[in-house]
Design a protein around this motif. Structure first.
Motif, PDB file in Angstrom:
ATOM      1  N   LYS A  18       0.793  -1.201   0.072  1.00 14.35           N
ATOM      2  CA  LYS A  18      -0.064  -0.104  -0.011  1.00 14.35           C
ATOM      3  C   LYS A  18       0.873   1.248  -0.101  1.00 14.35           C
ATOM      4  O   LYS A  18       0.358   2.229  -0.427  1.00 14.35           O
ATOM      5  CB  LYS A  18      -0.990  -0.041   1.142  1.00 14.35           C
ATOM      6  N   PHE A  36     -10.694   6.193   4.232  1.00 16.02           N
ATOM      7  CA  PHE A  36      -9.502   5.190   4.148  1.00 16.02           C
ATOM      8  C   PHE A  36      -9.031   5.369   5.835  1.00 16.02           C
ATOM      9  O   PHE A  36      -8.808   6.412   6.302  1.00 16.02           O
ATOM     10  CB  PHE A  36      -8.443   5.361   3.310  1.00 16.02           C
ATOM     11  N   ALA A  77      -2.048   7.242   0.073  1.00 23.17           N
ATOM     12  CA  ALA A  77      -3.522   7.450  -0.145  1.00 23.17           C
ATOM     13  C   ALA A  77      -3.744   8.782  -0.381  1.00 23.17           C
ATOM     14  O   ALA A  77      -4.638   8.998  -1.555  1.00 23.17           O
ATOM     15  CB  ALA A  77      -4.155   6.627   1.014  1.00 23.17           C
ATOM     16  N   TRP A 129      -2.569   1.763  -5.405  1.00 21.87           N
ATOM     17  CA  TRP A 129      -3.684   2.334  -5.723  1.00 21.87           C
ATOM     18  C   TRP A 129      -4.164   2.321  -7.232  1.00 21.87           C
ATOM     19  O   TRP A 129      -5.441   2.204  -7.342  1.00 21.87           O
ATOM     20  CB  TRP A 129      -3.399   3.693  -5.246  1.00 21.87           C
TER      21      TRP A 129
END
Length: 220
Positions: free
Chosen positions: A148, A170, A181, A154
Motif C-alpha cells: 500500500k 480510508f 493514499a 492504488w
C-alpha cells in the motif's frame, strides 16, 4: 474528533492490523516471539538473534517482502506460519471495531478491506475473528504485487474495484500508507490513535486519529 461527512462517502477502505485488530499480536510476534524462537531453532543467544534480525527487518521495511511469510520463512530458515500459530491466542479485535463495521454496513456503504498482510496471515486472523461478513472484498496487497506504500497499489485497486477516491474514507495506522493514499487523491483519511493496546497513543503527525470508533458513527 470532527464528524465525518458521511453523505460525501460511498466507499470505506479499512486496514486490518492496528486498525480493526489490536497490533499487539503482530508486535509481540515480530519483536518478541520470533527472535526467541529463531534463537532456539538456530542454537544462538537471544541477543545474537536480535543482532541478526534487526538489519534484515530494516532493509525490507515498507516493501512487499516485509509482509510476505514465504519470504521470511526462506530467509530465516523456519516456518513463520507455524510460529504464528503459537501466538494466535493474542489475535484480538480493537474496541468497538465490530460496532463500527455493523453501522457502516447497515448505512449502505461499500466496505472493503485492504491489507498488506500475506494471505496466510489474513487466513489465520479470520479463523480467530469473524470479519469477512462485513466486507464486500478482502484484498491483500500481495494480490497486486505492490504494498500500500507504493502508488501502483492504488492504481491496481482502482482498476480492480472501480472506487472514486474523492468519495472514499480510508483508515490505517501507518503514516507512509496514509500519505500514499492522500497522494492518490483519497479525500477522507483517518489514522488510529492507539493501534497497539499495550503501547499507548502514538503520534499521528498531520492526520486526525480515531480513538473511539463509536465517535465515527454518531451522525451516520
Amino acid at each position: 474528533m470532527p464528524s465525518l461527512p458521511w453523505s460525501d462517502i460511498d466507499t470505506v477502505l479499512l486496514d486490518m492490523d492496528g486498525t480493526l485488530l489490536d497490533l499487539h499480536f503482530d508486535n509481540h510476534f515480530w519483536l518478541e516471539h520470533l527472535p526467541q524462537r529463531y534463537a532456539e531453532l538456530h542454537g544462538i543467544s537471544r541477543a545474537m538473534a536480535e543482532l541478526e534480525l534487526q538489519p534484515l527487518f530494516e532493509r525490507h521495511a515498507g516493501q512487499l517482502q516485509w509482509y510476505c511469510l514465504d519470504f521470511w520463512s526462506a530467509e530465516l530458515k523456519l516456518s513463520v506460519r507455524e510460529l504464528k500459530q503459537e501466538t494466535a491466542h493474542l489475535i484480538a479485535l480493537r474496541p468497538d471495531a465490530d460496532t463500527f463495521l455493523n453501522a457502516i454496513k447497515r448505512g449502505g456503504k461499500r466496505v472493503i478491506m485492504i491489507t498488506n498482510a500475506h494471505r496466510d496471515s489474513l487466513s489465520l486472523k479470520l479463523e480467530r475473528i469473524e470479519l469477512a461478513p462485513y466486507f464486500e472484498r478482502l484484498i491483500s496487497s500481495h494480490d497486486y504485487g505492490f504494498p500500500k506504500e507504493n502508488p501502483q497499489f492504488w492504481d491496481a485497486l482502482r482498476a480492480d474495484i472501480g472506487f472514486d477516491p474523492a468519495r472514499s474514507l480510508f483508515i490505517d495506522d501507518t503514516l507512509p500508507i496514509l500519505r500514499s493514499a492522500r497522494d492518490f487523491g483519497v479525500a477522507h483519511l483517518l489514522a488510529v490513535k492507539e493501534p497497539d493496546s499495550r503501547k499507548g497513543p502514538k503520534d499521528t503527525a498531520e492526520f486526525t486519529a480515531v480513538g473511539d470508533y463509536r465517535d465515527l458513527i454518531a451522525n451516520l
